[in-house]
Design an enzyme around this catalytic site. Structure first.
Site, short mmCIF file in Angstrom:
data_model
loop_
_atom_site.label_atom_id
_atom_site.label_comp_id
_atom_site.label_asym_id
_atom_site.label_seq_id
_atom_site.Cartn_x
_atom_site.Cartn_y
_atom_site.Cartn_z
N GLY A 16 32.76 51.83 49.58
CA GLY A 16 34.02 51.90 48.83
C GLY A 16 34.92 50.70 49.03
O GLY A 16 36.14 50.79 48.88
N SER A 17 34.34 49.53 49.32
CA SER A 17 35.21 48.37 49.56
C SER A 17 35.88 47.92 48.26
O SER A 17 37.02 47.43 48.30
CB SER A 17 34.44 47.22 50.22
OG SER A 17 33.47 46.70 49.35
N ASN A 18 35.23 48.09 47.11
CA ASN A 18 35.90 47.76 45.84
C ASN A 18 37.03 48.74 45.55
O ASN A 18 38.08 48.35 45.04
CB ASN A 18 34.88 47.76 44.70
CG ASN A 18 34.13 46.44 44.61
OD1 ASN A 18 34.73 45.41 44.29
ND2 ASN A 18 32.84 46.46 44.90
N ASN A 111 32.81 49.33 35.01
CA ASN A 111 31.88 49.23 36.13
C ASN A 111 31.86 47.80 36.63
O ASN A 111 32.09 46.86 35.87
CB ASN A 111 30.47 49.61 35.65
CG ASN A 111 29.43 49.51 36.76
OD1 ASN A 111 29.67 49.97 37.89
ND2 ASN A 111 28.29 48.90 36.48
N HIS A 113 29.26 45.09 38.39
CA HIS A 113 27.84 44.87 38.66
C HIS A 113 27.72 43.57 39.46
O HIS A 113 28.33 42.57 39.10
CB HIS A 113 27.08 44.78 37.34
CG HIS A 113 25.61 44.70 37.53
ND1 HIS A 113 24.83 45.80 37.82
CD2 HIS A 113 24.77 43.63 37.53
CE1 HIS A 113 23.57 45.42 37.97
NE2 HIS A 113 23.50 44.12 37.79
N ASP A 154 24.45 49.08 32.03
CA ASP A 154 24.94 47.70 32.15
C ASP A 154 25.02 46.95 30.83
O ASP A 154 24.89 45.71 30.80
CB ASP A 154 24.05 46.89 33.13
CG ASP A 154 23.98 47.53 34.50
OD1 ASP A 154 24.99 48.12 34.94
OD2 ASP A 154 22.92 47.46 35.14
C1 GAR Z 1 28.98 46.46 44.99
O1 GAR Z 1 28.36 45.25 45.27
C2 GAR Z 1 28.77 46.83 43.53
O2 GAR Z 1 28.78 45.72 42.68
C3 GAR Z 1 27.41 47.45 43.58
O3 GAR Z 1 27.40 48.21 44.76
C4 GAR Z 1 28.28 47.62 45.71
C5 GAR Z 1 29.25 48.68 46.18
O4 GAR Z 1 30.02 48.24 47.25
N1 GAR Z 1 27.18 48.24 42.40
C6 GAR Z 1 26.02 48.31 41.77
O5 GAR Z 1 25.02 47.74 42.15
C7 GAR Z 1 26.02 49.18 40.51
N2 GAR Z 1 24.96 48.79 39.64
P1 GAR Z 1 31.34 49.04 47.69
O6 GAR Z 1 30.97 50.52 47.83
O7 GAR Z 1 31.68 48.44 49.04
O8 GAR Z 1 32.40 48.80 46.66
#
Ligand code: GAR
Length: 200
Positions: A16-18, A111, A113, A154
């Site tokens: 969940g860093s985003n 989303n 990606h 996507d």
């Molecule tokens: C991120 O790099 C995001 O772009 C990717 O998962 C990671 C989640 O990190 N998403 C995908 O690959 C979706 N197709 P987070 O949980 O630390 O935000």
């Protein structure tokens, strides 16, 4: 123009860093929007923990809790309606969003990606698999893409994209870390762009 504060649901499966980057950016920039729900297919993960710590409502929702996929999708729509959600932000959600939800929230789901779409997208392309594919293809640059979500993996309209270099000594993990750092700056900007578009 309306004074209504945009109500955002984030969908997460992992650290969940985003989600955290967006949460902090919304506060810092004092945008007229707030995250009011964290939905996850995992009951325990970094994202759910962050939501609990910050008093954001959480819901753990998986197909397994329902007799059919349709019931699962209907429950998801019901939950989003109940919370009066305006926009859905997918932040590391490793499941396909049911078509019913996509239709109910047309042009309201974004989303992120971890690559430069349309390259390295589609089914099975997520997380570390994306970075491995980028390195295997011998790319010299990668990056992150924020796009609207439609029924195809996507494939929705690209809102924003930013590049990072691929270095000769990169492993999937070092590349992932560089892209993730870029995502944390890009995603709040792209969300702001979407909010501006929706309010204009
Ligand atoms: C991120 O790099 C995001 O772009 C990717 O998962 C990671 C989640 O990190 N998403 C995908 O690959 C979706 N197709 P987070 O949980 O630390 O935000």
């Amino acid at each position: 123009m309306t004074n209504h504060k945009t109500r955002i649901a984030v969908f997460c499966s992992g650290s969940g860093s985003n989600f955290q980057a967006i949460f902090h950016a919304l506060k810092k920039k004092q945008l007229n929007a707030e995250i009011v729900l964290c939905l996850s297919n995992r009951s325990q993960c970094g994202a759910m923990e962050f939501a609990h710590q910050n008093v954001i409502a959480t819901v753990h929702l998986t197909e397994k809790q329902f007799a059919s996929f349709d019931e699962f999708a209907a429950a998801m729509v019901g939950c989003l309606r109940e919370q009066r959600i305006d926009i859905i932000v997918l932040a590391g959600y490793m499941r396909k969003v049911p078509d019913t939800v996509v239709v109910a929230f047309q042009d309201k789901i974004i989303n992120i990606h971890p690559a430069l779409l349309p390259k390295f997208g589609g089914e099975g392309m997520y997380g570390i698999y994306v970075h491995t594919a980028v390195l295997d293809a011998g790319e010299t640059e990668s990056g992150a893409t924020v796009h609207l979500v439609n029924e195809e993996y996507d494939k929705g309209r690209i809102l924003m994209q930013r590049k990072v270099p691929v270095l000769p000594e990169d492993t999937p993990e070092t590349l992932a870390a560089r892209v993730l750092e870029c995502e944390h700056r890009l995603y709040p900007e792209a969300l702001e762009k979407l909010l501006d578009e929706q309010n204009s």
